[in-house]
Design an enzyme around this catalytic site. Sequence first.
Site, PDB file in Angstrom:
ATOM      1  N   CYS A  48     -22.196  58.460 -14.100  1.00 13.88           N
ATOM      2  CA  CYS A  48     -22.124  57.037 -13.638  1.00 13.88           C
ATOM      3  C   CYS A  48     -20.838  57.013 -12.833  1.00 13.88           C
ATOM      4  O   CYS A  48     -20.832  56.015 -12.153  1.00 13.88           O
ATOM      5  CB  CYS A  48     -21.963  56.255 -14.884  1.00 13.88           C
ATOM      6  SG  CYS A  48     -20.380  56.323 -15.869  1.00 13.88           S
ATOM      7  N   CYS A  51     -15.651  57.602 -14.635  1.00 14.52           N
ATOM      8  CA  CYS A  51     -14.318  58.451 -15.107  1.00 14.52           C
ATOM      9  C   CYS A  51     -13.936  59.087 -14.177  1.00 14.52           C
ATOM     10  O   CYS A  51     -12.782  60.057 -14.472  1.00 14.52           O
ATOM     11  CB  CYS A  51     -14.858  59.270 -16.377  1.00 14.52           C
ATOM     12  SG  CYS A  51     -15.838  60.450 -15.650  1.00 14.52           S
ATOM     13  N   SER A 324     -19.927  75.332 -11.069  1.00 18.83           N
ATOM     14  CA  SER A 324     -20.027  76.573 -10.434  1.00 18.83           C
ATOM     15  C   SER A 324     -21.412  76.994 -10.196  1.00 18.83           C
ATOM     16  O   SER A 324     -22.437  76.802 -11.013  1.00 18.83           O
ATOM     17  CB  SER A 324     -19.382  77.518 -11.175  1.00 18.83           C
ATOM     18  OG  SER A 324     -19.824  78.118 -12.276  1.00 18.83           O
ATOM     19  N   ILE A 325     -21.997  77.878  -9.185  1.00 22.17           N
ATOM     20  CA  ILE A 325     -22.979  78.270  -8.795  1.00 22.17           C
ATOM     21  C   ILE A 325     -23.563  79.213 -10.119  1.00 22.17           C
ATOM     22  O   ILE A 325     -24.648  79.284 -10.544  1.00 22.17           O
ATOM     23  CB  ILE A 325     -23.024  79.134  -7.360  1.00 22.17           C
ATOM     24  CG1 ILE A 325     -24.642  79.485  -7.247  1.00 22.17           C
ATOM     25  CG2 ILE A 325     -22.147  80.133  -7.394  1.00 22.17           C
ATOM     26  CD1 ILE A 325     -24.712  80.093  -5.644  1.00 22.17           C
ATOM     27  N   GLN A 742     -20.786  38.051 -25.073  1.00 24.92           N
ATOM     28  CA  GLN A 742     -21.095  36.992 -24.188  1.00 24.92           C
ATOM     29  C   GLN A 742     -21.266  35.446 -25.300  1.00 24.92           C
ATOM     30  O   GLN A 742     -21.372  34.364 -24.713  1.00 24.92           O
ATOM     31  CB  GLN A 742     -22.727  36.927 -23.625  1.00 24.92           C
ATOM     32  CG  GLN A 742     -22.702  38.029 -22.509  1.00 24.92           C
ATOM     33  CD  GLN A 742     -24.142  38.165 -22.046  1.00 24.92           C
ATOM     34  OE1 GLN A 742     -24.543  39.344 -22.188  1.00 24.92           O
ATOM     35  NE2 GLN A 742     -24.631  37.248 -21.543  1.00 24.92           N
ATOM     36  N   GLU A1236     -29.489  34.342 -12.238  1.00 26.77           N
ATOM     37  CA  GLU A1236     -30.945  35.117 -12.799  1.00 26.77           C
ATOM     38  C   GLU A1236     -32.106  34.999 -11.543  1.00 26.77           C
ATOM     39  O   GLU A1236     -32.662  35.746 -11.442  1.00 26.77           O
ATOM     40  CB  GLU A1236     -31.362  34.436 -14.372  1.00 26.77           C
ATOM     41  CG  GLU A1236     -30.282  35.129 -15.305  1.00 26.77           C
ATOM     42  CD  GLU A1236     -30.631  34.275 -16.451  1.00 26.77           C
ATOM     43  OE1 GLU A1236     -30.958  34.721 -17.523  1.00 26.77           O
ATOM     44  OE2 GLU A1236     -30.544  33.015 -16.629  1.00 26.77           O
TER      45      GLU A1236
END
EC number: 1.2.3.7
Length: 1308
Positions: A48, A51, A324-325, A742, A1236
């Site tokens: 994502c 971090c 790494s490969i 919410q 929305e």
Amino acid sequence: MEGKDLEFAVNGERFKVNSVDPSTTLLDFLRLNTPFKSVKLGCGEGGCGACLVMLSKYDPESDQVKEHSINSCLTLLCSVNGCSITTSEGLGNTKKGFHPIHSRFAGFHASQCGFCTPGMCISLYSALSNSSGGGLTVSEAEKSIAGNLCRCTGYRPIVDACKSFAADVDIEDLGLNSFWKKGDSKEAMLKSLPPYNPKEHLVTTFPEFLKNVHNGLGYRWTTPCSVTELRTIMESANAGDSLKLVVGNTGTGYYKDDEGRFDRYVDISRVPEMLTIKRDENGIEIGASVTISNVIDALKESNFKKMAAHMEKIGNRSIRNSASIGGNLVMAQSRKFPSDIATLLLAADASVHVLNGGKIEKAKLHEFLDSPPMVDSRRVLLKVEIPAWTDDAELLFETYRAAPRSIGNALPYVSAAFFARVSHQMVDECLLAFGSYGGDRSIRATEVERFLTGKSLSYRVLHEAMGLLRGIIAPGKDTSHPEYRKALAVGFLFEFFYPLIDNNGRSNGHVDPTESLLPFLSSSQQVVESDEFHFQPVGEAVVKVGAALQASGEAVFVDDIPTLPDCLHGAFIYSTEPLAKIKSISFSGNLTPTGVFAVLTFKDVPIQGQNIGSKTVFGPGPLFADELTRCAGQRIALVVADTQKHADRAAKLAVVEYDTNNLEEPILTVEDAVKRSSFFDVHPMFYPEPVGDVLEGMQEADRKILLAEFRLGSQYFFYMEPQTALALPDEDNCVKVFSSSQAPEYVHSVIATCLGIPEHNVRVITRRVGGGFGGKAIKSMPVATACALAAHKLHRPVKIYLNRKTDMIMAGGRHPMKVTYNVGFGSDGKVTALELTMLIDAGTEPDVSPILPRNIMGPLRKYDWGALSFDVKVCKTNLPSRTAMRAPGEVQGSYIAEAIIENVASSLQMEADEVRKINLHSYDSLRKFYKHISGEAEDYTLPLLWDKLEISSEFEKRGEMVKEFNMRNVWRKRGISRVPIVHQVMQRPTPGRVSILGDGSVVVEVGGIEIGQGLWTKVKQMVAYGLGLTKCTGSDELIERIRVVQADTLGLIQGGFTAGSTTSENSCEAVRLCCVTLVERLKPTMDQMMEKSGSVTWYMLIQQAYAQSVNLSASALFTPEFSSMEYLNYGVGVSEVEVDIITGKTEILRSDIIYDCGKSLNPAVDLGQVEGAFVQGIGFFMMEEYTTDEKGLVVQQGTWDYKIPTVDTIPKQFYVEIVNTGHHKNRVLSSKASGEPPLLLAASVHCATRSAISEARKQSLSWNCNDGNRDVSGTDFELPVPATMPVVKGLCGLYSVEKYLEGKICGK
């Protein structure tokens, strides 16, 4: 790690650690042991980008510092010894000044909830610091964030912020921002950008004290500096010890069971022989520890450029910087990892060198892949060798990859690489490699190679080779879409060899090469204002409150609140059975895992309390399962431990004993629910009335479609910040809870009921939410309640931060449904009657599901159906309870209408757009279907928007161009579609309070929660306008004196839900009423002062008001009038797509949106809402699969298998126009909602895809020979939601290439 200290720097600050668990990640350390909180945990998989940090490493040989971005959630802390880490706060912050990246992100409105923004800033910084001397190009700027996820913005403003740094940018291409105004010259635009100077702003400091840090050597973490040392370590290890060889540790993002199970860690990232890249006339040798990024750079400088280009599609940039490969190949060899690299190297006939005991062995790659697993053995892969190719015209090398995203972090369905030497259509030799198709590992199709070698290519030879290949590609039994994967492999073989037949032995490896696709991304948008707004600063595109703070990472989310020393952490144990008695809960091996303090179940709820975890107007939901679990994913218990890592690990080790004797079968489908009459009641208030006489309408019809049926899938919220809460026990049986919610008011009430204490003993605080989309409403309640229960019982602070897997399993998501309909219509396409039957899967609890019939029928009535009747059942099943997700029911209702229109058009062989047009409402029919909600005739702007977009999008002209394209192209088909929306919203009572402090600064509280939608920004603007009516000198600068503060349920009551798109305007109206009161109270003081001096500053006025004891705090509860609390929103979208018939990939070439915002309170905020909602809709309609297995447990459990849109999947051209229509007397300053409704417009992408598929199917019919038809063709078909690549390919034809060749063979 023991022995020598581990030493590194973070943002220039020195850190020394003398004892650490070697499985500790850099992210764990940064979040728990430093003040830097910009580094977020979004997925724990490297998928994502939340971090990301910069890693700087000193190379003593070259005396240079090299730096790149890495995923701190995967990087082990011990591996950063001697390195310098820079977080987003380290680039710039409030104290030392924001970095130009932060300022531009804010000014381009590129941060909404802000949770992903620091990672985005690091991605861009990394691209800038690694760009060549000429600086970043536009294309590189766009691709810099390809590995980052954002669920709020739709990416367009982020891309603009990135492109503003590109050396070749045309500044006029950049969208709405706060730096320049329309009409400014290019020079003025450039000058107004926050200045960026590489020499000044690309200085990631590398402290001198780190240059002499030596490799830390300890008992459990070892860093060898030569192959000899490595051999010694391997040989001296105890026979029973488990060893982990580490370079980037990226494999743990995929194989999460590795955590903490190793006795020793060996860091091989500093072994010189494993880091070398050597080129000579024999080829290229690459050390196994070389990162994939460095491999790419090396291959770009050789004959292997196509291999390098393919590798740039693997993972994302920060993963490639660490991985790494060798690690990639070992995962492929030992753990069946679907490796693109293994496939590429097989086709290049590569070899590997392996350290085995005291000797080094060389083997061909295919032999290596077939050998016994290396993991847990004492063998080490040392290097890879790729033989040289002669550079001649007869040599062909091509790679292929079909994945849900082209460059944004997605495993392929199939990858392939082909090497061939072809002279005059004769195949002299070939190597054909395939991977990722669901087999154990990448393979060479040797049978096909032998068949083709020595043969002259022809349609018949290629057809036969493809037949052989279908038999060789054998996906494993649990592989998804096995037939699709076979079709891809065959399609790639066809793509490689077919042009050689058609072009006399010349090829570029792709069919349809003439049509060049658009550049990676191009965007533009405009905001049209019909007249000047008279309520400044309301109506201005003010920068979102706290945007720069979010970019630097200083904005505080719940998990960023500093942890108290005695804080405990919780993780849920959830059910894996859909319906079962719970006999016992224990841990694996009957040993209590490290750090566990308690395991809480429903039995731990206080006697005076209740086992309640959530509530709505439709009833409560349990916190924990009692003796019976009613769905897989239901909370059974909460493990409380000393760290989040220990709590999560303990929850994984939990063993739940179930008993299913004497229980009914679980209800896992809506059909089962119907058979067993398992439904939730729907109150008449939420069940709309039918319209007109359907029987009469059906009799009028010339044509009918009867019992047509389709299904709609679910969707996961994928808020970037998972569910989280922190509870602090307080004196006198009180508890304070910080919740990412919410609906704090409801969280508050549920906690009090659960604990059996008065509500005044509970305080819930919510400052900001890292994305919600409905998922942080009901579903946040049990997380906060469990936290409060643990804190109450254990008398310790308790925090819960759900890992992404648990979050996905428990979230419920959008409501899936089955739709059946009968429709009657005339030969001109005018619909006369529609009858619908709907079965909605609500799951095990009511949640808010009983409102769905009302929500679905709102947008569905956007067409004049003549007459409309429906039977909607809300089914109770043994699945996790579904909940409201952005446009709940509305997106399905709007799409159902489009699916019916498409079907009518298809049966009449008419253009769908014509059928849409003929069924659009007149104002009279609008009144018939929507009654008083329709508003006045002048409020009905849909016909105006429909016509306006036809002109601005050049709809007719592009429709003709699409037809021409489809005539010219065999393997790519385009479609274009225009879709209208009518979306009903409702205002709700909302509180607000405005208080003026002694120095004239203003503090504002509202019931609405800032979840990224810009609510605080609009509220701030409204307060500045409202208090500005005092007409003080300098009152136009009031906005800088205003602060909106966090929601506090004891400070401001009756906050309600932040949902339904209207909370911003409701909150604005509440504070406006407060300001009216304050201005009235200040008026006498103002009048007195004006009489004396003739001019009064705001500060003087407030000083005098304080002296006169004027009450300068006002609160209000805005309560909308019943007659006007509901209203309609209108918009139109046009999308054009291109479908690749061979792979099923759909590319969105262009989307045009026009949306009526009334008089926008903030055009930048509303534009962001329109774009973000639309892109989330693309996810629902085209990409996101959220399914359950045979027990009802969610299948997709992270970023590896749940794909939200990324920057490479949004429209290549994106035009958005916000129309500021005239005066709307019952609206808040004439504004309308934007959160929305625009999501519904994404159906235009789905409908355009349907149109393109229809063209492909028509074409396929023309290829039929007499030997039967394996693919079902014809224009009558349903396109499922989501229309993923396998779905699209299936409808275009899994045997399309064979059919095409058969047509050629039989002379068609």
